[in-house]
Design an enzyme around this catalytic site. Structure first.
Site, PDB file in Angstrom:
ATOM      1  N   ARG A  27      53.286   7.903  78.375  1.00  0.00           N
ATOM      2  CA  ARG A  27      54.249   9.028  78.374  1.00  0.00           C
ATOM      3  C   ARG A  27      55.262   8.952  77.238  1.00  0.00           C
ATOM      4  NH1 ARG A  27      54.360   7.851  84.077  1.00  0.00           N
ATOM      5  NH2 ARG A  27      52.774   9.111  85.110  1.00  0.00           N
ATOM      6  N   LYS A  35      56.201  18.384  65.230  1.00  0.00           N
ATOM      7  CA  LYS A  35      55.024  19.071  65.782  1.00  0.00           C
ATOM      8  C   LYS A  35      53.831  18.145  65.665  1.00  0.00           C
ATOM      9  CE  LYS A  35      55.907  23.995  65.177  1.00  0.00           C
ATOM     10  NZ  LYS A  35      55.478  25.231  64.475  1.00  0.00           N
ATOM     11  N   GLU A  37      52.652  24.558  50.729  1.00  0.00           N
ATOM     12  CA  GLU A  37      53.765  24.430  51.686  1.00  0.00           C
ATOM     13  C   GLU A  37      55.102  24.327  50.956  1.00  0.00           C
ATOM     14  OE1 GLU A  37      53.140  25.029  54.764  1.00  0.00           O
ATOM     15  OE2 GLU A  37      51.366  23.983  55.512  1.00  0.00           O
ATOM     16  N   LYS A  67      63.475  22.486  55.674  1.00  0.00           N
ATOM     17  CA  LYS A  67      62.831  22.318  56.987  1.00  0.00           C
ATOM     18  C   LYS A  67      63.814  21.701  57.986  1.00  0.00           C
ATOM     19  CE  LYS A  67      58.800  21.203  59.557  1.00  0.00           C
ATOM     20  NZ  LYS A  67      57.374  20.922  59.635  1.00  0.00           N
ATOM     21  N   GLU A 105      60.783  25.896  68.455  1.00  0.00           N
ATOM     22  CA  GLU A 105      60.284  27.204  68.019  1.00  0.00           C
ATOM     23  C   GLU A 105      60.450  28.287  69.078  1.00  0.00           C
ATOM     24  OE1 GLU A 105      56.854  27.052  65.382  1.00  0.00           O
ATOM     25  OE2 GLU A 105      56.243  29.002  66.126  1.00  0.00           O
ATOM     26  N   ARG A 136      62.234  28.929  64.018  1.00  0.00           N
ATOM     27  CA  ARG A 136      61.282  27.992  63.414  1.00  0.00           C
ATOM     28  C   ARG A 136      59.960  28.655  63.038  1.00  0.00           C
ATOM     29  NH1 ARG A 136      59.881  21.700  65.003  1.00  0.00           N
ATOM     30  NH2 ARG A 136      58.218  21.487  63.475  1.00  0.00           N
ATOM     31  N   ASN A 176      55.962  29.228  59.510  1.00  0.00           N
ATOM     32  CA  ASN A 176      54.532  29.536  59.588  1.00  0.00           C
ATOM     33  C   ASN A 176      54.151  30.720  58.709  1.00  0.00           C
ATOM     34  OD1 ASN A 176      53.247  27.605  61.141  1.00  0.00           O
ATOM     35  ND2 ASN A 176      54.132  28.432  63.017  1.00  0.00           N
ATOM     36  N   HIS A 236      50.536  31.288  57.729  1.00  0.00           N
ATOM     37  CA  HIS A 236      49.707  30.440  58.590  1.00  0.00           C
ATOM     38  C   HIS A 236      48.866  31.224  59.596  1.00  0.00           C
ATOM     39  CE1 HIS A 236      52.168  27.374  56.767  1.00  0.00           C
ATOM     40  NE2 HIS A 236      51.615  26.405  57.473  1.00  0.00           N
ATOM     41  N   HIS A 274      45.314  30.035  59.494  1.00  0.00           N
ATOM     42  CA  HIS A 274      44.633  29.357  60.596  1.00  0.00           C
ATOM     43  C   HIS A 274      43.311  30.059  60.925  1.00  0.00           C
ATOM     44  CE1 HIS A 274      48.515  27.262  62.282  1.00  0.00           C
ATOM     45  NE2 HIS A 274      48.071  26.716  61.184  1.00  0.00           N
ATOM     46  N   HIS A 294      43.795  22.937  54.539  1.00  0.00           N
ATOM     47  CA  HIS A 294      44.869  23.670  55.207  1.00  0.00           C
ATOM     48  C   HIS A 294      45.756  24.394  54.180  1.00  0.00           C
ATOM     49  CE1 HIS A 294      48.013  24.599  58.105  1.00  0.00           C
ATOM     50  NE2 HIS A 294      48.895  24.025  57.312  1.00  0.00           N
TER      51      HIS A 294
HETATM   52  P1  NAD Z   1      44.772  15.432  55.269  1.00  0.00           P
HETATM   53  O1  NAD Z   1      45.560  14.674  56.222  1.00  0.00           O
HETATM   54  O2  NAD Z   1      43.368  15.776  55.621  1.00  0.00           O
HETATM   55  O3  NAD Z   1      44.761  14.645  53.880  1.00  0.00           O
HETATM   56  C1  NAD Z   1      44.090  15.200  52.789  1.00  0.00           C
HETATM   57  C2  NAD Z   1      43.077  14.229  52.155  1.00  0.00           C
HETATM   58  O4  NAD Z   1      43.772  13.350  51.288  1.00  0.00           O
HETATM   59  C3  NAD Z   1      42.324  13.352  53.131  1.00  0.00           C
HETATM   60  O5  NAD Z   1      41.010  13.176  52.692  1.00  0.00           O
HETATM   61  C4  NAD Z   1      43.093  12.044  53.061  1.00  0.00           C
HETATM   62  O6  NAD Z   1      42.308  10.929  53.427  1.00  0.00           O
HETATM   63  C5  NAD Z   1      43.448  11.997  51.610  1.00  0.00           C
HETATM   64  N1  NAD Z   1      44.639  11.222  51.273  1.00  0.00           N
HETATM   65  C6  NAD Z   1      45.797  11.178  51.951  1.00  0.00           C
HETATM   66  N2  NAD Z   1      46.716  10.497  51.274  1.00  0.00           N
HETATM   67  C7  NAD Z   1      46.125  10.073  50.138  1.00  0.00           C
HETATM   68  C8  NAD Z   1      46.550   9.328  49.028  1.00  0.00           C
HETATM   69  N3  NAD Z   1      47.826   8.942  48.892  1.00  0.00           N
HETATM   70  N4  NAD Z   1      45.663   9.052  48.052  1.00  0.00           N
HETATM   71  C9  NAD Z   1      44.378   9.490  48.135  1.00  0.00           C
HETATM   72  N5  NAD Z   1      43.912  10.239  49.161  1.00  0.00           N
HETATM   73  C10 NAD Z   1      44.780  10.528  50.143  1.00  0.00           C
HETATM   74  O7  NAD Z   1      45.468  16.823  54.884  1.00  0.00           O
HETATM   75  P2  NAD Z   1      46.979  17.257  54.690  1.00  0.00           P
HETATM   76  O8  NAD Z   1      46.942  18.377  53.732  1.00  0.00           O
HETATM   77  O9  NAD Z   1      47.857  16.108  54.407  1.00  0.00           O
HETATM   78  O10 NAD Z   1      47.402  17.774  56.136  1.00  0.00           O
HETATM   79  C11 NAD Z   1      46.813  18.910  56.691  1.00  0.00           C
HETATM   80  C12 NAD Z   1      47.031  18.859  58.168  1.00  0.00           C
HETATM   81  O11 NAD Z   1      48.420  18.920  58.457  1.00  0.00           O
HETATM   82  C13 NAD Z   1      46.391  20.014  58.924  1.00  0.00           C
HETATM   83  O12 NAD Z   1      45.718  19.529  60.044  1.00  0.00           O
HETATM   84  C14 NAD Z   1      47.567  20.853  59.351  1.00  0.00           C
HETATM   85  O13 NAD Z   1      47.325  21.553  60.535  1.00  0.00           O
HETATM   86  C15 NAD Z   1      48.633  19.825  59.515  1.00  0.00           C
HETATM   87  N6  NAD Z   1      50.001  20.347  59.397  1.00  0.00           N
HETATM   88  C16 NAD Z   1      50.880  20.035  60.364  1.00  0.00           C
HETATM   89  C17 NAD Z   1      52.190  20.450  60.281  1.00  0.00           C
HETATM   90  C18 NAD Z   1      53.190  20.038  61.323  1.00  0.00           C
HETATM   91  O14 NAD Z   1      54.303  20.551  61.319  1.00  0.00           O
HETATM   92  N7  NAD Z   1      52.863  19.097  62.172  1.00  0.00           N
HETATM   93  C19 NAD Z   1      52.609  21.210  59.184  1.00  0.00           C
HETATM   94  C20 NAD Z   1      51.672  21.515  58.188  1.00  0.00           C
HETATM   95  C21 NAD Z   1      50.372  21.079  58.318  1.00  0.00           C
HETATM   96  N1  GLY Z   2      54.812  23.612  59.839  1.00  0.00           N
HETATM   97  C1  GLY Z   2      55.519  24.517  60.684  1.00  0.00           C
HETATM   98  C2  GLY Z   2      56.529  23.863  61.540  1.00  0.00           C
HETATM   99  O1  GLY Z   2      56.737  22.683  61.467  1.00  0.00           O
HETATM  100  O2  GLY Z   2      57.151  24.524  62.332  1.00  0.00           O
END
Ligand code: NAD
Ligand code: GLY
Length: 368
Positions: free
Chosen positions: A126, A148, A190, A232, A242, A246, A250, A253, A257, A270
């Site tokens: 938890r 998130k 972003e 942010k 949100e 917030r 998006n 997005h 999405h 993404h």
């Molecule tokens: P990702 O996590 O898939 O990373 C992208 C690629 O880069 C992967 O292949 C990874 O292994 C590689 N990589 C990472 N760091 C590296 C480094 N320093 N050197 C070499 N390779 C590296 O993609 P992302 O763009 O980081 O994240 C996308 C995800 O984030 C999506 O799932 C999206 O939904 C999520 N997201 C979440 C929020 C939130 O608020 N929680 C906001 C925006 C996006």
């Molecule tokens: N990436 C959108 C949020 O964090 O609200």
């Protein structure tokens, strides 16, 4: 190895859940990473098969002094693995090694690792502490900040998750040197997002510095990460869960999405989907009479210069717009089946609006 140097600290103000985002160089091997972790607790570094071999040893060495035991778990790499089965690997590892509720999870990777590790931390016993060590530009400017956490479902992106804040976010700009150019561009989507929704002066700055950012120039990256995190932090500080404001984070997005789910997770990055999605959302804003054509052209040109697609994907050869609408009705902002879009209602200002299906269809047809 670079000597640790902190360029900036941005604080997320959430009462007892407040935490710092530390931005700098040489931080991965420094004690700053574990500054808030309980001394003597177990630590699990959750990473993936790409990032682990690059950085897990360095991080594990830095954590050794604070934690009794440090283990590393490498998950499969990719958006297509952001689901229950992969999440369960984290629980398997924790249970198999008798992890207790003081165990600290470190998310070492991009947004996929960060979102899954955060969700695992929210669920295990938890709730156990977790620390974000984002290694992509996208994760440093967005996903590691704000709490998130989620996994995908075949019917909708990030639909299963929790709000759960990390104890600290450590953005080491050095790790961006190994990021493939396509991933750096995805992160820029972003970064660009923050301009039209909140800060036109930042949009001006990105326009002047997009080549420096794509070339990974340290000063430009430091500014982009700091200013993105400040914006942010300001938004999340007012609306952590949100209930209103917030949602502006998006922008792009809702369309994005739909592209990710419609193409199959992992086909478009993404950030790429968000890039094309922002063009569609800007065009919808123009159709609603909120911004002029020059604004849409300006944003589209910048998205292209960042190395991102400016046209949405065709996700259904027969009824493309219909498929977009179907997927967008599963969006978390939708209310009683009515899709709600983040629109720009003036330069540097965003709002959430519904729009007639016929208008949305026109926008999709024009932008794909
Ligand atoms: P990702 O996590 O898939 O990373 C992208 C690629 O880069 C992967 O292949 C990874 O292994 C590689 N990589 C990472 N760091 C590296 C480094 N320093 N050197 C070499 N390779 C590296 O993609 P992302 O763009 O980081 O994240 C996308 C995800 O984030 C999506 O799932 C999206 O939904 C999520 N997201 C979440 C929020 C939130 O608020 N929680 C906001 C925006 C996006
Ligand atoms: N990436 C959108 C949020 O964090 O609200």
């Amino acid at each position: 190895m670079t000597m640790p140097s902190i360029a900036a600290q941005v604080d997320i103000a959430l009462g007892e859940r407040s935490y710092p985002i530390v931005i700098g160089t040489g931080l991965l091997g420094d004690a700053v990473v574990s500054q808030r972790a309980r001394a003597g607790s177990q630590a699990l570094i959750v990473t993936n098969t790409t990032v682990g071999p690059l950085y897990a040893d360095q991080l594990a060495r830095a954590l050794g002094a604070r934690h009794g035991a440090v283990r590393v778990l490498e998950l499969p790499d990719g958006e297509q693995f952001k689901h229950w089965e992969t999440l369960n690997l984290i629980f398997d590892e924790l249970l198999a090694h008798g992890a207790d509720r003081k165990t600290v999870l470190y998310a070492l990777g991009g947004g996929v690792v960060g979102d899954m590790t955060g969700f695992a931390a929210a669920c295990y016993m938890r709730g156990v502490p977790f620390i974000q060590v984002p290694t992509t530009l996208l994760a440093q400017v967005d996903s590691s900040v704000g709490g998130k956490t989620a996994i995908n479902h075949p019917l909708g992106k990030n639909m299963i998750g929790a709000f759960y804040q990390p104890q600290v976010v450590v953005c080491d700009l050095d790790v961006l040197k190994t990021l493939p150019p396509r991933e750096l561009s995805a992160g820029l989507a972003e970064v660009i997002k923050y301009g039209p929704i909140a800060d036109m002066a930042f949009l001006d700055w990105i326009e002047a510095n997009v080549e420096a950012l794509r070339a990974c120039e340290p000063a430009a990256l430091a500014h982009a990460v700091r200013r993105s995190c400040e914006i942010k932090a300001h938004v999340v500080g007012q609306d952590e869960r949100e209930s209103g404001l917030r949602a502006i984070l998006n922008f792009g997005h809702t369309f994005g999405h739909a592209i990710e789910a419609g193409m199959g997770y992992g086909a478009w990055l993404h950030g790429e989907a968000v890039g094309a999605g922002m063009v569609m959302a800007a065009e919808l804003s123009r159709e609603l009479g909120l911004v002029d054509a020059a604004f849409v052209q300006r944003l589209t040109a910048l998205i292209a210069r960042a190395g991102l697609p400016t046209r949405g994907a065709v996700i259904d050869p027969v009824d493309n717009a219909g498929r977009y609408l179907e997927l967008m009705r599963v969006d978390k902002k939708a209310e009683a089946g009515a899709i709600r879009f983040v629109v720009i209602d003036g330069p540097g200002r965003a709002a959430v609006r519904a729009a007639p299906d016929a208008l949305v269809r026109q926008v999709i047809d024009r932008c794909t």
